[in-house]
Design an enzyme around this catalytic site. Structure first.
Site, short mmCIF file in Angstrom:
data_model
loop_
_atom_site.label_atom_id
_atom_site.label_comp_id
_atom_site.label_asym_id
_atom_site.label_seq_id
_atom_site.Cartn_x
_atom_site.Cartn_y
_atom_site.Cartn_z
N LYS A 134 -6.29 2.85 -2.79
CA LYS A 134 -6.10 2.06 -1.58
C LYS A 134 -6.05 2.96 -0.34
O LYS A 134 -6.63 2.65 0.71
CB LYS A 134 -4.79 1.25 -1.70
N SER A 155 0.89 -1.17 0.00
CA SER A 155 0.00 0.00 0.00
C SER A 155 0.93 1.21 0.00
O SER A 155 1.31 1.72 1.05
CB SER A 155 -0.90 0.01 1.23
N LYS A 161 -0.08 4.99 8.45
CA LYS A 161 0.65 5.35 7.21
C LYS A 161 -0.34 5.59 6.07
O LYS A 161 -0.25 6.58 5.33
CB LYS A 161 1.64 4.23 6.90
P1 NDP Z 1 4.18 -6.76 7.99
O1 NDP Z 1 4.67 -5.70 8.88
O2 NDP Z 1 3.51 -7.96 8.57
O3 NDP Z 1 5.40 -7.35 7.09
C1 NDP Z 1 6.27 -6.48 6.46
C2 NDP Z 1 7.22 -7.27 5.57
O4 NDP Z 1 8.13 -6.36 4.97
C3 NDP Z 1 8.06 -8.30 6.31
O5 NDP Z 1 8.34 -9.35 5.43
C4 NDP Z 1 9.30 -7.51 6.66
O6 NDP Z 1 10.44 -8.32 6.82
C5 NDP Z 1 9.46 -6.68 5.41
N1 NDP Z 1 10.17 -5.44 5.65
C6 NDP Z 1 9.86 -4.46 6.53
N2 NDP Z 1 10.70 -3.42 6.41
C7 NDP Z 1 11.58 -3.76 5.43
C8 NDP Z 1 12.68 -3.09 4.85
N3 NDP Z 1 13.05 -1.87 5.26
N4 NDP Z 1 13.36 -3.74 3.88
C9 NDP Z 1 12.99 -4.97 3.47
N5 NDP Z 1 11.94 -5.65 3.98
C10 NDP Z 1 11.24 -5.04 4.95
O7 NDP Z 1 3.26 -6.06 6.90
P2 NDP Z 1 2.02 -6.66 6.09
O8 NDP Z 1 2.43 -7.91 5.43
O9 NDP Z 1 0.82 -6.64 6.95
O10 NDP Z 1 1.81 -5.48 5.01
C11 NDP Z 1 2.60 -5.36 3.83
C12 NDP Z 1 1.93 -4.30 2.95
O11 NDP Z 1 0.60 -4.72 2.64
C13 NDP Z 1 1.80 -2.93 3.65
O12 NDP Z 1 1.97 -1.90 2.74
C14 NDP Z 1 0.35 -2.97 4.19
O13 NDP Z 1 -0.15 -1.65 4.35
C15 NDP Z 1 -0.33 -3.74 3.08
N6 NDP Z 1 -1.57 -4.44 3.47
C16 NDP Z 1 -1.64 -5.24 4.59
C17 NDP Z 1 -2.82 -5.88 4.93
C18 NDP Z 1 -2.97 -6.77 6.12
O14 NDP Z 1 -4.11 -7.20 6.41
N7 NDP Z 1 -1.92 -7.11 6.85
C19 NDP Z 1 -4.03 -5.67 4.11
C20 NDP Z 1 -3.83 -4.89 2.92
C21 NDP Z 1 -2.65 -4.27 2.64
P3 NDP Z 1 10.86 -8.96 8.23
O15 NDP Z 1 10.28 -10.34 8.23
O16 NDP Z 1 12.33 -8.93 8.22
O17 NDP Z 1 10.27 -8.08 9.31
#
Ligand code: NDP
Length: 294
Positions: A170, A95, A239
């Site tokens: 979104k 997002s 965010k």
């Molecule tokens: P999470 O916080 O659960 O996971 C984030 C992921 O990104 C992890 O794999 C993390 O790795 C990785 N990550 C975080 N920071 C970095 C970085 N600086 N460099 C590389 N990798 C990084 O987030 P979500 O999966 O919930 O969300 C992901 C996206 O999807 C977001 O934009 C969110 O707004 C969107 N979204 C989420 C929904 C939900 O229901 N959860 C629904 C719809 C959209 P690590 O394992 O190392 O922490």
């Protein structure tokens, strides 16, 4: 198994179940910042876990990113360095924010690489079920192949406009979610203080014009029964509301409610921390009101 080779970067709460669907349709390689998570995923699905982003970029035809923010995506994409080559496509399921997506699309276009913003809606349950709604922003020539890829985890796919349009839509959707959480939380807190049970209040609201996904599903399933599952971090919703506020302001439209929702989400995030779930914003209302919605 289709011939396209797909790299998936970001196995978080929603990325993980999305990527699992991708592995069922395409030859897949994953990368995650915390390697243990990627290794666990690879073990479970039989796909390959890459040691570096450059390995993924060097191997894949299409790369999917699903990270917290657009700046995170930019940093990861730049780690792909010289591996990017003409004809590849980046499908960004983050997002994200429209301005950063447009800048990244331009950076990639200079290498002949396509970009489509492809944020998703439907939560972790929708991702598990493979029924997410996906909103695509980009040029038709890149959106067409992107549609084939995201179909692996989607129930509905809509091409909504140029690069950044998916992100903007979104953000507005999630601003509406935040407004509904805050408004329903405030209203229910007052009703419970007046002696109306949350169950009775929701019974009536859900048969009336004030109902929403928040009153029909989130509050009954998470607040009233005090389970507070963690599926979508409040920090990410905060965010998203910030992105929506920027989109409104940049387009010269009133943003009174969005600005208020941004203040509320930021305050709750500050109080509850980076790991709290988005529905836990209601805990902050309960704390201020001195009542539990149950
Ligand atoms: P999470 O916080 O659960 O996971 C984030 C992921 O990104 C992890 O794999 C993390 O790795 C990785 N990550 C975080 N920071 C970095 C970085 N600086 N460099 C590389 N990798 C990084 O987030 P979500 O999966 O919930 O969300 C992901 C996206 O999807 C977001 O934009 C969110 O707004 C969107 N979204 C989420 C929904 C939900 O229901 N959860 C629904 C719809 C959209 P690590 O394992 O190392 O922490």
């Amino acid at each position: 198994m289709a011939a396209t080779k797909v790299g998936f970067i970001g196995l978080g709460a929603i990325g993980w179940p999305m990527a699992r669907h991708v592995t069922k349709k395409f030859e897949t390689t994953v990368w995650n910042r915390t390697p243990a998570r990627a290794e666990k995923f690879a073990k479970e699905t039989g796909c390959w876990s890459a040691k570096t982003v450059a390995e993924v970029v060097g191997w894949a035809d299409v790369v999917i990113t699903c990270l917290p923010t657009s700046p995170d995506v930019r940093a990861v994409v730049e780690k792909g360095g010289l591996g990017w080559r003409a004809g590849q496509l980046l499908v960004d399921a983050t997002s994200g924010d429209p301005a950063n997506s447009r800048a990244l699309a331009t950076w990639l276009a200079a290498k002949g690489v396509g970009f489509v913003d492809a944020p998703v809606s439907g939560g972790t349950a929708g991702a598990e079920a493979g029924t997410l709604t996906v909103m695509l922003g980009g040029e038709e020539r890149w959106v067409t192949p992107a549609k084939e890829i995201v179909a692996a985890f989607a129930g509905k796919v809509v091409h909504v406009g140029p690069v950044g349009a998916g992100d903007a839509l979104k953000a507005v959707n999630n601003m509406l979610l935040a407004v509904n959480i805050q408004a329903a939380g405030e209203g229910l807190a007052a009703l419970v203080k007046l002696g109306v049970s949350a169950k009775a209040a929701l019974d009536v609201i859900n048969a009336s014009s004030g109902r929403s996904n928040v009153t029909e599903n989130l509050i009954p399933q998470r607040v009233v029964n005090r389970t507070w599952p963690r599926t979508f971090r409040l920090a990410l919703l905060d965010k998203d509301v910030g992105i929506a506020l920027d989109v409104l302001n940049q387009n010269g439209v009133p943003s009174d409610i969005t600005a208020a929702a941004k203040r509320c989400m930021a305050r709750a995030r500050m109080a509850l921390g980076e790991e709290a779930d988005h529905v836990e914003a209601i805990k902050e209302i309960e704390r201020q009101a001195g009542v539990e919605i149950k």
